[in-house]
Design an enzyme around this catalytic site. Structure first.
Site, PDB file in Angstrom:
ATOM      1  N   LYS A 139       0.803  -1.309  -0.019  1.00 12.84           N
ATOM      2  CA  LYS A 139       0.095  -0.098   0.012  1.00 12.84           C
ATOM      3  C   LYS A 139       0.898   1.422   0.227  1.00 12.84           C
ATOM      4  O   LYS A 139       0.716   2.046  -0.826  1.00 12.84           O
ATOM      5  CB  LYS A 139      -0.838   0.066   1.211  1.00 12.84           C
ATOM      6  CG  LYS A 139      -1.992   1.207   1.252  1.00 12.84           C
ATOM      7  CD  LYS A 139      -2.762   0.791   2.645  1.00 12.84           C
ATOM      8  CE  LYS A 139      -3.633   2.141   2.693  1.00 12.84           C
ATOM      9  NZ  LYS A 139      -4.364   2.013   3.976  1.00 12.84           N
ATOM     10  N   GLU A 145      10.716  -4.867   4.084  1.00 17.98           N
ATOM     11  CA  GLU A 145      10.827  -6.125   3.582  1.00 17.98           C
ATOM     12  C   GLU A 145      10.307  -6.333   1.982  1.00 17.98           C
ATOM     13  O   GLU A 145      10.944  -6.885   1.028  1.00 17.98           O
ATOM     14  CB  GLU A 145       9.802  -7.030   4.303  1.00 17.98           C
ATOM     15  CG  GLU A 145      10.114  -7.203   5.797  1.00 17.98           C
ATOM     16  CD  GLU A 145       9.395  -6.086   6.534  1.00 17.98           C
ATOM     17  OE1 GLU A 145       9.190  -5.232   6.154  1.00 17.98           O
ATOM     18  OE2 GLU A 145       9.261  -6.510   7.751  1.00 17.98           O
ATOM     19  N   GLY A 179      -4.742  -1.927   5.116  1.00 18.11           N
ATOM     20  CA  GLY A 179      -3.980  -2.829   4.676  1.00 18.11           C
ATOM     21  C   GLY A 179      -4.373  -4.461   5.060  1.00 18.11           C
ATOM     22  O   GLY A 179      -4.686  -5.237   4.536  1.00 18.11           O
ATOM     23  N   ARG A 180      -4.993  -4.473   6.507  1.00 20.12           N
ATOM     24  CA  ARG A 180      -5.569  -5.781   6.887  1.00 20.12           C
ATOM     25  C   ARG A 180      -6.972  -5.947   6.554  1.00 20.12           C
ATOM     26  O   ARG A 180      -7.649  -6.925   6.844  1.00 20.12           O
ATOM     27  CB  ARG A 180      -5.474  -5.635   8.576  1.00 20.12           C
ATOM     28  CG  ARG A 180      -5.650  -4.745   9.287  1.00 20.12           C
ATOM     29  CD  ARG A 180      -5.298  -4.649  10.494  1.00 20.12           C
ATOM     30  NE  ARG A 180      -5.768  -3.368  11.346  1.00 20.12           N
ATOM     31  CZ  ARG A 180      -5.019  -2.248  11.471  1.00 20.12           C
ATOM     32  NH1 ARG A 180      -4.113  -2.156  10.750  1.00 20.12           N
ATOM     33  NH2 ARG A 180      -5.434  -1.333  12.142  1.00 20.12           N
ATOM     34  N   GLU A 215      -3.687  -6.238  15.348  1.00 17.22           N
ATOM     35  CA  GLU A 215      -3.265  -4.764  15.019  1.00 17.22           C
ATOM     36  C   GLU A 215      -4.302  -3.935  14.987  1.00 17.22           C
ATOM     37  O   GLU A 215      -4.024  -2.446  15.048  1.00 17.22           O
ATOM     38  CB  GLU A 215      -2.790  -4.864  13.582  1.00 17.22           C
ATOM     39  CG  GLU A 215      -1.612  -3.854  12.950  1.00 17.22           C
ATOM     40  CD  GLU A 215      -1.007  -4.030  11.698  1.00 17.22           C
ATOM     41  OE1 GLU A 215      -1.642  -3.797  10.965  1.00 17.22           O
ATOM     42  OE2 GLU A 215       0.319  -4.333  11.730  1.00 17.22           O
ATOM     43  N   HIS A 225      -3.179 -32.405  19.859  1.00 15.19           N
ATOM     44  CA  HIS A 225      -1.960 -33.359  20.170  1.00 15.19           C
ATOM     45  C   HIS A 225      -0.808 -32.533  20.441  1.00 15.19           C
ATOM     46  O   HIS A 225       0.429 -32.888  20.618  1.00 15.19           O
ATOM     47  CB  HIS A 225      -1.688 -34.370  18.794  1.00 15.19           C
ATOM     48  CG  HIS A 225      -2.798 -35.186  18.680  1.00 15.19           C
ATOM     49  ND1 HIS A 225      -3.274 -36.182  19.497  1.00 15.19           N
ATOM     50  CD2 HIS A 225      -3.903 -35.176  18.028  1.00 15.19           C
ATOM     51  CE1 HIS A 225      -4.194 -36.823  18.911  1.00 15.19           C
ATOM     52  NE2 HIS A 225      -4.907 -36.006  17.908  1.00 15.19           N
ATOM     53  N   LYS A 283      10.274  -0.250  13.508  1.00 11.80           N
ATOM     54  CA  LYS A 283      10.910  -0.047  12.040  1.00 11.80           C
ATOM     55  C   LYS A 283      11.960   0.839  12.345  1.00 11.80           C
ATOM     56  O   LYS A 283      13.000   0.927  11.470  1.00 11.80           O
ATOM     57  CB  LYS A 283       9.685   0.769  11.212  1.00 11.80           C
ATOM     58  CG  LYS A 283       8.662  -0.561  10.916  1.00 11.80           C
ATOM     59  CD  LYS A 283       7.819   0.202   9.993  1.00 11.80           C
ATOM     60  CE  LYS A 283       6.400  -0.720   9.751  1.00 11.80           C
ATOM     61  NZ  LYS A 283       5.538  -0.055   9.067  1.00 11.80           N
TER      62      LYS A 283
END
Ligand code: F6P
Length: 509
Positions: free
Chosen positions: A189, A195, A250-251, A336, A367, A475
């Site tokens: 965005k 990254e 974004g999310r 977030e 398990h 960041k």
């Protein structure tokens, strides 16, 4: 304003403290094709009444309308949160979202072209592999949806996801790929996320090393971003850039051009079904009275658990291998959004906001971590997500669902035993969500359900669910540390960090 001063909060606190002979309310709600069983939650009629009164007192009805009509409800950034417009019929969209239609048409056209083989690489070959580069909201939704909905007979390109800056993520994705048959989709965005910038740069270098042809970038790289200049500076031609808008967080962006890999994987028609599933949940949310409104009831149930019953973590337990990534996706969506401690006016939130969200697929979790759920000392609530008509063979699917129901039953009923080691306390609040099948529309409805739940809880707590300032500090701090790991003196660091930098940069390391 922090909610503990409201009349209904005080009523609920009294109920939480005086609750003795509980008569649980059987409560099953259907919405947008999903069934939610809230019967195993610790809700009584007076509690529900109190929660519904709280929703009114916090102005939830008006808040919902403000969201759908495009008011700038993300107040710290002065933005709307209009992801719902992306899945609404065109004539129901607010004016501010009008430009989305043309862009989504371009996105779906690209998906069609790649799937049909009419989009050709620079050497004239069709595309067999797509490498999606993005992180957080530009990764989790698309990967969840692609993994959940791609079936072998959909005949789309293979989709590989690269998110982590760890070089393993990229090298794994690129292993064995033919650059002449690969399309890179760079999704950011902001187009400034470290990254994604680094992974995109290394992908371009990988591509150029093998093709030696810079002009070929135009046939092998596309981008999705609000930052058109940065995409252009990276070398992606404007015709290959699919804009996003600051009114989609974004999310919440899997419905936007960020969902391109899903369209590539399952095709236009099924992508539109995904949007329609989300819209069906929107219509339910917007129009249904709160007492039968699934996102509202799930949100209020969470408030009851977290703020009045002392629940400190929320497990997400999909009993469907294809929903393996749902806990990761919901971690970002919920944590977030609602991992906040300040109200809209900047005053402290005096009650807890969202607890830790985590989870994993059943039956594997049984398990691994379910032991703690049954006999540990920590309080939790859990959402079981099951599918009525699941994967063959039928006997596997029946066992899968039998185990899901058995686990929620054990969490509710527990077991008496003379031996204290074998006693199971029970009384754990769980919700079971039933999808009719795992199809685009049901996944769309499920994701929209959680989006709205998050929104409602944000309104009750009076926090901004649409910003994420807390992620910025780390960041910023990484920038000088990167230089210092490259050999610059570790000045200005705390003793622990300096020690670690020195250890990692010692001559023999
Ligand atoms: O750092 C957090 C975050 O900003 C998320 O909110 C977002 O989804 C992710 O990074 C990726 O951002 P972008 O799409 O701008 O690369």
């Amino acid at each position: 304003m922090s909610p503990e001063t409201t009349k209904s909060w005080k009523v609920l606190s009294r109920l939480a403290n005086t609750e003795t002979d509980r008569e649980d309310v059987p409560r099953r709600i259907e919405a947008a094709g999903l069934l939610a069983d809230l019967t195993k939650q610790r809700l009584t009629e007076p509690v529900l009444e109190g929660l519904l009164a709280l929703a009114s007192e916090r102005g939830l009805r008006d808040a919902i309308e403000a969201q759908f009509s495009g008011e700038p409800i993300n107040r710290t950034e002065g933005r709307a949160a209009l992801h719902t417009a992306l899945r609404a019929p065109v004539d129901e969209r607010p004016e501010s979202a009008a430009e989305a239609e043309a862009v989504m048409t371009r996105v779906l056209d690209l998906a069609d072209d790649v799937r049909r083989g009419t989009w050709r690489g620079a050497t004239g070959k069709s595309i067999t592999d797509v490498v999606h580069i993005g992180i957080g909201g530009s990764h989790l939704g698309p990967e969840l949806a692609v993994e959940a909905l791609t079936r072998p007979w959909h005949l789309g390109p293979r989709i590989h996801f690269v998110a982590n800056i760890d070089g393993t993520s990229l090298s794994r994705a690129l292993a064995g790929l033919d650059p002449n048959r690969t399309l890179f989709v760079v999704v950011s965005k902001s187009f400034s996320t470290l990254e994604t910038r680094v992974n995109a740069g290394s992908s371009r270098a990988w591509f150029l090393e093998r093709t030696g042809d810079a002009s070929a970038i135009a046939r092998h790289f596309v981008a999705v971003s609000t930052n058109l200049e940065a995409a252009a500076a990276f070398g992606i031609p404007p015709s290959n850039v699919y804009p996003m808008w600051d009114w989609v967080g974004g999310r919440f962006s899997v419905w936007s051009p960020v969902g391109l890999p899903l369209a590539l994987a399952i095709g236009r028609d099924r992508f539109l079904e995904f949007l329609a599933g989300g819209h069906a949940m929107d219509s339910h949310f917007r129009r249904t009275p709160f007492a039968a409104n699934l996102p509202v009831l799930m949100a209020l149930t969470g408030i009851w658990n977290y703020n009045f019953l002392g629940v400190t973590n929320q497990a997400i337990l999909p009993y469907a291998e294809r929903l393996r990534l749902l806990p990761d996706f919901l971690q970002q969506l919920i944590m977030e959004s609602n991992g906040k401690s300040v109200c809209h006016d900047g005053t402290p939130l005096n009650v807890h906001s969202m607890p830790i969200v985590w989870g994993g697929t059943g039956t594997n979790g049984q398990h691994a971590f379910h032991q703690l759920l049954h006999q540990g000392t920590r309080s939790f609530a859990a959402d079981f997500i099951i599918v009525a008509n699941g994967e063959p063979p039928a006997s596997h699917h029946r066992w899968l669902n039998a185990n899901a129901l058995a686990q929620s039953q054990a969490m509710l009923m527990g077991q008496e035993d003379a031996d204290p080691h074998k006693r199971v306390a029970g009384g754990k609040p769980t919700t079971t969500l039933v999808l009719p099948d795992l199809q685009p529309s049901s996944l769309g409805a499920l994701i929209a359900l959680y989006e709205h739940m998050v929104f409602c809880q944000g309104i009750i707590w009076d926090i901004n669910s649409f910003d994420q300032w807390g992620v910025e500090l780390g960041k910023r701090l990484a920038v000088p540390i990167f230089e210092q790991l490259g050999g610059k003196p570790a000045l200005g660091q705390d003793a622990s960090t300096r020690g670690l930098i020195e250890y990692l940069t010692r001559d023999d390391s």
